[in-house]
Design an enzyme around this catalytic site. Structure first.
Site, PDB file in Angstrom:
ATOM      1  N   GLY A  91      14.183   8.701  -8.745  1.00  0.00           N
ATOM      2  CA  GLY A  91      14.965   8.938  -7.560  1.00  0.00           C
ATOM      3  C   GLY A  91      16.305   9.214  -7.890  1.00  0.00           C
ATOM      4  N   LEU A  92      17.454   9.696  -6.759  1.00  0.00           N
ATOM      5  CA  LEU A  92      18.635   9.941  -7.023  1.00  0.00           C
ATOM      6  C   LEU A  92      19.568   8.999  -6.038  1.00  0.00           C
ATOM      7  CD1 LEU A  92      20.604  11.853  -7.916  1.00  0.00           C
ATOM      8  CD2 LEU A  92      20.261  12.953  -5.725  1.00  0.00           C
ATOM      9  N   GLY A  93      20.290   8.128  -7.214  1.00  0.00           N
ATOM     10  CA  GLY A  93      21.410   7.384  -6.765  1.00  0.00           C
ATOM     11  C   GLY A  93      22.597   8.054  -6.011  1.00  0.00           C
TER      12      GLY A  93
ATOM     13  N   TYR B 191      28.052   2.786   1.140  1.00  0.00           N
ATOM     14  CA  TYR B 191      28.446   3.679   0.499  1.00  0.00           C
ATOM     15  C   TYR B 191      29.068   4.907   1.501  1.00  0.00           C
ATOM     16  CZ  TYR B 191      25.180   2.037  -2.994  1.00  0.00           C
ATOM     17  OH  TYR B 191      24.489   1.338  -4.041  1.00  0.00           O
TER      18      TYR B 191
ATOM     19  N   ILE C  76       5.996   4.283  -4.046  1.00  0.00           N
ATOM     20  CA  ILE C  76       7.637   4.836  -4.339  1.00  0.00           C
ATOM     21  C   ILE C  76       7.750   5.805  -5.264  1.00  0.00           C
ATOM     22  CG2 ILE C  76       7.896   2.528  -5.834  1.00  0.00           C
ATOM     23  CD1 ILE C  76      10.754   2.774  -4.895  1.00  0.00           C
ATOM     24  N   PRO C  77       8.295   6.879  -5.445  1.00  0.00           N
ATOM     25  CA  PRO C  77       8.695   7.793  -6.630  1.00  0.00           C
ATOM     26  C   PRO C  77       8.961   6.986  -7.795  1.00  0.00           C
ATOM     27  CG  PRO C  77       9.157   8.890  -4.328  1.00  0.00           C
ATOM     28  CD  PRO C  77       9.022   7.289  -3.980  1.00  0.00           C
TER      29      PRO C  77
ATOM     30  N   HIS D 142      21.630  -5.728   0.341  1.00  0.00           N
ATOM     31  CA  HIS D 142      22.085  -5.293  -0.678  1.00  0.00           C
ATOM     32  C   HIS D 142      22.568  -6.220  -1.852  1.00  0.00           C
ATOM     33  CE1 HIS D 142      25.006  -1.520  -1.752  1.00  0.00           C
ATOM     34  NE2 HIS D 142      24.505  -2.172  -2.786  1.00  0.00           N
TER      35      HIS D 142
ATOM     36  N   GLY E  31       0.773  -1.230   0.010  1.00  0.00           N
ATOM     37  CA  GLY E  31      -0.132   0.045  -0.026  1.00  0.00           C
ATOM     38  C   GLY E  31       0.865   1.358  -0.078  1.00  0.00           C
TER      39      GLY E  31
END
Length: 333
Positions: free
Chosen positions: A16-18, A77, A12-13, A135, A9
């Site tokens: 997005g930006l990685g 990261y 998610i956009p 990941h 429900g």
């Protein structure tokens, strides 16, 4: 802003930006290993990471002003603190954002999953994350930055992914995670996880672009109500060689006819397939360009032309983890 509705429900956009910033670090783990080189490498990585994170934080603030709301990161990261600073600096309401991060391969010991998750929360300065992911479907030994031999890896027989997933499920059930997902899972591995899971992953994030379209995997995910996010949706630019999608004749022809850029065609193609995207850039012009891709409309003929480019070409091929029980092919199975 367009959204993709998830099985639980949540939404998610679509763009997005990685924020992956570790490729240069991986390169520095190879080569001469004498003390002076290792010492220089340590300080160089530290300096470069600080510079990148400063630039990244400013870039994210710019992205928020343009309308971006999804930021993708990982504990691996080493930039979660920079992202947290950008979130606080931006003034954007928390409920408007979709922040997703991942557990690293060396933190998948089931008793350490919760500890790793809370460390990410602290660095991000958040009370919850919108999505938390495994990941890679591999496990490394603790204390190993990047594997170089079989002894650096841990077999999934000794560290089953379903145990890691069970800890992520608990965090979701406690409201600390809004959505649980995976990354780099093939259909076989994903099916095995689904069989043992209480909560089916809502998202599978994988490399995808016209040279690696992942059609069978996307169809498997759809049948199991799993949304797909494409990382590296622009491929890899190699100065005009045959794998450079920006200079591909078909992509350039469509871009010219639609008066847009090659990058916008590549992103619009994924959006037309119902796949969300997380292209990476810190350049303001490219941030705007990528975000505007949702306004580009491809027709059926364009989609057919792009479909003809598929050749199973991976740029992230799993070879970094192909030691011991793991092979490049088995990792993506």
């Amino acid at each position: 802003m367009e959204f993709i509705e998830l099985s639980n429900g949540n939404k998610i956009p679509s763009i997005g930006l990685g924020t992956d910033s570790v490729l240069f670090v991986r390169k520095l783990h190879t080569g001469n290993n004498n003390f002076s080189t290792r010492a220089w490498s340590f300080y160089y990585r530290r300096i470069m990471r600080n510079i990148w994170n400063w630039e990244l934080s400013n870039s994210i603030c710019n992205a928020f002003r343009m309308g971006y709301r999804m930021i993708d990161t990982s504990a691996a990261y080493n930039n979660e603190e920079a992202i947290g600073r950008a979130i606080r600096k931006s003034g954007v309401r928390r409920e408007e954002l979709f922040i997703q991060t991942r557990i690293t391969n060396k933190q998948q010991y089931n008793h350490e999953v919760r500890e790793s998750f809370f460390a990410s929360l602290k660095k991000l300065g958040l009370e919850y994350v919108d999505m938390y992911m495994i990941h890679w479907p591999v496990a490394q030994k603790k204390g190993v930055p990047m594997p170089h031999r079989a002894e650096d890896m841990v077999s999934l027989k000794d560290m089953p992914l379903d145990l890691t997933w069970a800890e992520i499920e608990k965090a979701q059930q406690q409201g600390l995670i809004r959505t649980a997902g995976v990354s780099n899972f093939g259909a076989k591995r994903l099916g095995e996880l689904i069989e043992k899971a209480e909560i089916t992953p809502a998202v599978n994030q994988v490399e995808s672009h016209p040279l690696l379209q992942q059609n069978d995997l996307i169809e498997f995910c759809r049948k199991n109500m799993i949304a797909v996010t494409a990382y590296s949706p622009l491929g890899s630019q190699h100065d005009g060689d045959e794998t450079d999608l920006f200079r591909n004749e078909i992509i350039m022809e469509i871009a010219g006819r639609l008066n847009c850029t090659s990058a916008q065609v590549l992103l619009a193609w994924q959006l037309a397939r119902g796949v969300s995207v997380i292209p990476k850039t810190v350049h303001e012009m490219r941030l705007k360009e990528n975000f505007a891709a949702s306004a580009v409309e491809l027709d059926d003929e364009d989609m057919k032309k792009i479909a003809s480019l598929d050749r199973g070409q991976r740029f992230i091929d799993g070879s970094s983890f192909a030691f011991g029980d793991y092979t490049a092919d088995s990792i993506f199975a």
